[in-house]
Scaffold this motif. Structure first.
Motif, mmCIF file in Angstrom:
data_model
loop_
_atom_site.group_PDB
_atom_site.id
_atom_site.type_symbol
_atom_site.label_atom_id
_atom_site.label_comp_id
_atom_site.label_asym_id
_atom_site.label_seq_id
_atom_site.Cartn_x
_atom_site.Cartn_y
_atom_site.Cartn_z
ATOM 1 N N VAL A 1 0.812 -1.214 0.000
ATOM 2 C CA VAL A 1 0.000 0.000 0.000
ATOM 3 C C VAL A 1 0.853 1.276 0.000
ATOM 4 O O VAL A 1 0.499 2.268 -0.656
ATOM 5 C CB VAL A 1 -1.013 -0.057 1.178
ATOM 6 N N ILE B 1 2.194 1.916 -3.520
ATOM 7 C CA ILE B 1 1.148 2.384 -4.440
ATOM 8 C C ILE B 1 0.802 3.849 -4.163
ATOM 9 O O ILE B 1 0.700 4.664 -5.081
ATOM 10 C CB ILE B 1 -0.104 1.473 -4.352
ATOM 11 N N HIS B 2 0.681 4.181 -2.874
ATOM 12 C CA HIS B 2 0.387 5.591 -2.541
ATOM 13 C C HIS B 2 1.546 6.498 -2.931
ATOM 14 O O HIS B 2 1.329 7.648 -3.327
ATOM 15 C CB HIS B 2 0.078 5.738 -1.054
ATOM 16 N N ARG C 1 1.154 7.377 -6.447
ATOM 17 C CA ARG C 1 0.065 8.358 -6.605
ATOM 18 C C ARG C 1 0.527 9.750 -6.189
ATOM 19 O O ARG C 1 0.233 10.742 -6.854
ATOM 20 C CB ARG C 1 -1.133 7.950 -5.733
ATOM 21 N N ARG D 1 2.759 11.350 -8.804
ATOM 22 C CA ARG D 1 1.999 11.835 -9.966
ATOM 23 C C ARG D 1 1.163 13.068 -9.616
ATOM 24 O O ARG D 1 1.049 14.012 -10.401
ATOM 25 C CB ARG D 1 1.106 10.709 -10.521
ATOM 26 N N VAL E 1 -1.344 16.234 -18.190
ATOM 27 C CA VAL E 1 -0.842 14.886 -17.985
ATOM 28 C C VAL E 1 0.183 14.476 -19.042
ATOM 29 O O VAL E 1 0.950 13.557 -18.835
ATOM 30 C CB VAL E 1 -2.021 13.897 -17.983
ATOM 31 N N ASP F 1 6.639 -5.430 -7.009
ATOM 32 C CA ASP F 1 6.511 -4.557 -8.177
ATOM 33 C C ASP F 1 7.885 -4.372 -8.826
ATOM 34 O O ASP F 1 8.295 -3.281 -9.174
ATOM 35 C CB ASP F 1 5.922 -3.198 -7.789
ATOM 36 N N LEU G 1 2.234 4.002 -13.521
ATOM 37 C CA LEU G 1 0.823 4.001 -13.143
ATOM 38 C C LEU G 1 0.214 2.613 -13.401
ATOM 39 O O LEU G 1 -0.476 2.053 -12.531
ATOM 40 C CB LEU G 1 0.086 5.091 -13.944
ATOM 41 N N ASP H 1 1.498 0.135 -10.881
ATOM 42 C CA ASP H 1 0.799 0.265 -9.594
ATOM 43 C C ASP H 1 -0.580 -0.388 -9.658
ATOM 44 O O ASP H 1 -1.014 -1.060 -8.720
ATOM 45 C CB ASP H 1 0.637 1.749 -9.219
ATOM 46 N N CYS I 1 -1.747 -3.489 -7.436
ATOM 47 C CA CYS I 1 -2.963 -3.384 -6.621
ATOM 48 C C CYS I 1 -3.894 -4.563 -6.911
ATOM 49 O O CYS I 1 -4.428 -5.191 -5.988
ATOM 50 C CB CYS I 1 -3.624 -2.049 -6.963
ATOM 51 N N GLU J 1 -9.894 -1.310 1.010
ATOM 52 C CA GLU J 1 -8.956 -0.219 0.751
ATOM 53 C C GLU J 1 -8.255 -0.438 -0.608
ATOM 54 O O GLU J 1 -8.146 0.490 -1.421
ATOM 55 C CB GLU J 1 -7.909 -0.150 1.866
ATOM 56 N N TYR J 2 -7.835 -1.674 -0.841
ATOM 57 C CA TYR J 2 -7.183 -1.969 -2.119
ATOM 58 C C TYR J 2 -8.164 -1.812 -3.286
ATOM 59 O O TYR J 2 -7.788 -1.340 -4.364
ATOM 60 C CB TYR J 2 -6.596 -3.380 -2.118
ATOM 61 N N LEU K 1 -8.474 1.787 -4.007
ATOM 62 C CA LEU K 1 -7.250 2.224 -4.697
ATOM 63 C C LEU K 1 -7.265 1.795 -6.160
ATOM 64 O O LEU K 1 -6.884 2.549 -7.058
ATOM 65 C CB LEU K 1 -6.039 1.572 -4.030
ATOM 66 N N ILE L 1 -9.380 4.085 -8.166
ATOM 67 C CA ILE L 1 -8.729 5.387 -8.376
ATOM 68 C C ILE L 1 -7.678 5.268 -9.485
ATOM 69 O O ILE L 1 -7.595 6.108 -10.390
ATOM 70 C CB ILE L 1 -8.065 5.874 -7.059
ATOM 71 N N LEU L 2 -6.876 4.205 -9.410
ATOM 72 C CA LEU L 2 -5.809 4.024 -10.403
ATOM 73 C C LEU L 2 -6.399 3.796 -11.792
ATOM 74 O O LEU L 2 -5.882 4.284 -12.799
ATOM 75 C CB LEU L 2 -4.897 2.857 -10.006
ATOM 76 N N LYS M 1 -7.928 8.577 -17.567
ATOM 77 C CA LYS M 1 -7.666 10.012 -17.771
ATOM 78 C C LYS M 1 -6.477 10.209 -18.726
ATOM 79 O O LYS M 1 -6.530 11.028 -19.644
ATOM 80 C CB LYS M 1 -7.370 10.653 -16.411
#
Lengths: 546, 76
Positions: free
Chosen positions: A80, A83-84, A87, A90, A138, A294, B29, B32, B36, B56-57, B60, B63-64, B70
């Motif tokens: 987690v 991943i945050h 984010r 970005r 972006v 990852d 991105l 991630d 996730c 929570e995952y 997430l 959102i990703l 986008k």
């Protein structure tokens, strides 16, 4: 804006209040106000950095202190924070392209670290440009490439009176860049891109960020009446630390000036480059704990270096798994392909549990050569594949070609790798010369360099010398070769009682290898007489072989 | 990973290829997002008891996914 607005500065140029004010601006922006998690994350890492607690900025601390995770949080199984962090990186990019575009301080979280960097933001565009930019947010983000270890050689400083020898000083940057560009382990930034720092020296953290490099080499040249002194240093750009330095002092009377430069450049390359050079050693700090899920090519290659140093079965298998995963995203990555070939072949000779290692290694190596026909490393591995297939002539041909590709910028790691391979095909003279040269250039070496030297002395009946090198071998307990060679040489020296410790280890831990010893040894030693002599030594020491 | 992303967004295959080649931020991105997704899968397979963590995952992941969309739509 003033003319110097484009200059970047780091933490030292700001007060804590300035940075906390910028932090407030970010946290109060509409972008960040939508996400409490990222606000807490950013607030925590900025405040900890300002307090000087950068060493505590690890996944676990961030999870528990900033993200409200419980104390039993395990970063190895819970991604987690990573991943945050992505984010957050970005979102900060987005912030500085939109609402924060006119902020004077820029807070960045560079990939590979949780320690934020504080810089002055470059603002050179007209209002119209800025307006245009805000509409293409972006698509124009800052990219920091971290897929390979990257190095820049900064122009050396000329501290000589009257700026004598400017050609000599300039030559260091150009020549070192050229020499390091021959290394397959590192990417090197073109020297031309670093010339701007002559007139405008900057903090190496800024240089690292601007050029996207992990390490920089910098230096200075001074002289007295009869001597010239060249100081060379290696800096790490993430934390701005000087991690290696060496002074070279030469008499101006005895040496030709360009010879001095070549000697220094070769020595710097020998010490810093290659699998066992200072740069990879320093980067090993990043490989801690279990392999992350990852994994990128960058991390996977580091795991390979880690596996190479320990030779433990677990590290080998983890490195194979990680590299194969990275190949899914980057199927033509020559370094990954060559390394996988290396790992499969090494696993085979070490008796580790891998499926169909020779065929898999061959597939990877041949693909690497198809993509990069001049890859020195891939050709050396092709040589190893021939060794494992018992093809001595083809093995020597590949090794010789690899040697040819490596010269003239021959790193100790390459010399050592080729030297060991030559010892396994029975070319002891060649092997000895390369291994000794590698050790002279960089005494920090893996245990199997000593195996190569051991083979030469053992084959010549110089058992005292062979014993000396056997004592230097040190690797994971998964490696059967070390106790085996120790028993053999002790047997030849009549040290039967002393051999008992290693015999017990072999009997207890490697019964399967002992049951098929001939097969295992013949899988990587093509000189059959050496295999027979090793087995003879083992029997003399009292090891029971079937 | 590229394949997984193309499978998720088949209408954007060309754009995904372009971004994979040229934009490290986009690759990160997607990486991630992939991570996730695998975290959720692992927890579901292991019949993880902490439902809040799975939630929570999953949040997430959404959102990703929105972030990916986008980027994909930003130049088309």
């Amino acid at each position: 804006m003033p003319d110097n607005a484009a200059e970047n500065h780091i933490l030292l140029n700001y007060s804590k209040q300035d940075i906390l004010k910028e932090l407030d601006c970010i946290l109060n922006s509409e972008l960040f106000s939508r996400t409490a998690v990222l606000c807490n994350f950013l607030k925590f890492i900025v405040e900890e950095t300002l307090e000087g607690h950068t060493h505590s900025l690890k996944e676990y601390t961030i999870a528990v202190s900033a993200l409200g995770k419980s104390v039993d949080f395990n970063p190895q199984t819970d991604a987690v924070v990573r991943i945050h962090a992505g984010r957050l990186r970005r979102l900060l990019n987005e912030y500085y392209l939109q609402p924060g575009i006119t902020d004077s301080i820029k807070i960045e979280v560079i990939k590979g670290t949780y320690v934020p960097v504080f810089r002055t933001q470059v603002i050179e565009k007209s209002t119209e440009d800025l307006r245009e930019k805000t509409t293409t947010v972006v698509n124009d983000t800052v990219v920091y490439s971290r897929s390979r270890l990257t190095l820049a050689v900064l122009p050396f400083r000329n501290l000589l009176p009257n700026k004598d020898y400017q050609f000599f000083v300039d030559g260091f940057g150009e020549e070192l860049t050229r020499v390091f560009s021959t290394s397959e382990d590192l990417d090197v930034i073109a020297h031309f891109s670093t010339l701007k720092y002559v007139a405008n020296p900057k903090d190496i953290r800024v240089v690292g960020s601007e050029l996207g490099v992990h390490y920089v080499i910098a230096g200075a040249v001074k002289r007295s009446a009869k001597q010239i002194k060249v100081s060379v240093g290696l800096g790490e750009t993430v934390n701005g630390m000087q991690i290696w330095t060496k002074d070279y002092i030469h008499s101006l009377e005895d040496d030709e000036i360009m010879d001095i430069q070549d000697q220094i450049n070769n020595d710097v390359f020998a010490l810093l480059s290659g699998h066992y050079g200072f740069i990879i050693k320093d980067t090993m700090r990043l490989v801690e704990g279990n392999m992350k899920q990852d994994l990128q090519a960058f991390d996977a290659v580091l795991w390979f270096h880690h596996a190479q140093l320990t030779h433990s079965e677990e590290n080998f298998l983890e490195a194979i798994k990680g590299l194969e995963k990275t190949l899914e995203n980057d199927p033509n990555n020559v370094m990954c392909l060559s390394i996988l070939g290396d790992l499969y072949l090494s696993s085979y000779s070490m008796g580790y549990t891998v499926e169909d290692p020779i065929n898999k290694a061959n597939l990877y190596i041949e693909k690497a050569i198809r993509i990069a026909p001049l890859s020195q490393y891939a050709h050396m591995e092709r040589g190893w594949a021939h060794i494992h297939l018992g093809k001595k002539k083809e093995a020597i041909e590949s090794l010789k070609y690899s040697e040819q590709l490596a010269s003239p910028s021959f790193s100790p790691s390459t010399m050592g790798g080729l030297g060991f391979a030559y010892s396994c095909v029975g070319e002891y003279k060649c092997s000895h010369a390369l291994l000794q040269a590698a050790l002279n250039l960089n005494p920090y070496c893996p245990w199997w360099y000593y195996v190569g030297l051991f083979f030469g002395f053992y084959h010549n009946g110089q058992y005292e010398e062979a014993f000396k090198y056997a004592q230097k071998m040190n690797a994971s307990e998964d490696v059967y070769v070390i106790p085996l060679l120790m028993v053999a040489v002790k047997g030849q020296l009549g040290m039967v009682l002393e051999a008992r410790v290693e015999i017990n280890i072999l009997n207890k831990k490697f019964p399967e290898i002992l049951a098929n010893l001939g097969m295992y040894l013949n899988s990587f030693i093509l000189d059959r007489s050496l295999v027979e002599e090793i087995i003879l030594g083992l029997k003399k020491a009292g090891l029971q072989l079937h | 990973m590229r394949l997984k992303i193309v499978q998720q967004f088949p209408d954007f295959e060309e754009r995904i290829d372009f971004l994979f080649q040229n934009d490290e931020n986009f690759r990160d991105l997607c990486s991630d997002y992939d991570l996730c997704t695998s975290m959720i899968l692992q927890r579901k397979i292991a019949e993880h008891k902490n439902k809040a963590e799975i939630n929570e995952y999953e949040t997430l992941q959404l959102i990703l996914k929105e972030d990916i969309i986008k980027v994909l739509q930003s130049q088309t």
